[in-house]
Design a protein around this motif. Sequence first.
Motif: not given
Length: 206
Positions: A203-206, A159-166, A195-197
């Motif tokens: 953090a990106l809800d992926v 989602s574009a508004d995911t807090p962790g994106l930035s 670390y990625l997983d």
Amino acid sequence: MDGSDRDGTGAARVLRTRRGKLTRARRAELCTSVLDLLREVGYDSLTMEAVAARTRCSKATLYRQWAGKPQMVAEALRHEKPVALAGIDTGSLRGDFLAVVDRLSKRRMERDTALLRGLLQAAHAHPDLFEALRELFVVPEVTSLAEMLGRAVERGEVSADTPGLSFVPHALVGLSLAHQLAEARPADPAFVRRYLDAVVLPALDV
């Protein structure tokens, strides 16, 4: 010519106006030699004269390619980077990240972490080096990462508004150095994958 970039012009623009005099193979050879010498003597002791002698070319040739030592080192570092994010597009964000990890090697990560640590220390005393590293090494990769994340948003994965994106660039740029500080040894590809997983993708809800 002292090779400095004191008039505020961007290092990337200087490179664009100066390059084109060498073949791709010769330029690659120069970049490899610069990093080899850098690992041997450190940034402060690295000179254009030493690079010219090591590569059997003139200082004039080096200055035609680079504004000075900071730009030369920064581009050599980028040229020798084991994985460039640009061009990686597997169709999923996790696939993109794992494609990067698959191209890493433990030995190369150890060498690169030590080199980057030394350069970051030198950058505290040399603002021109800091600027060159940021403009020629960090910014291009952060830009490519932003494009990778942007594709994930367009696909609906994130989602574009995911807090962790930035915060993803900060998490990834500092990964190797933070691991070195926390565990007194460089990260390896297996750690990056975990670390990625465990951190970045959740953090990106992926």
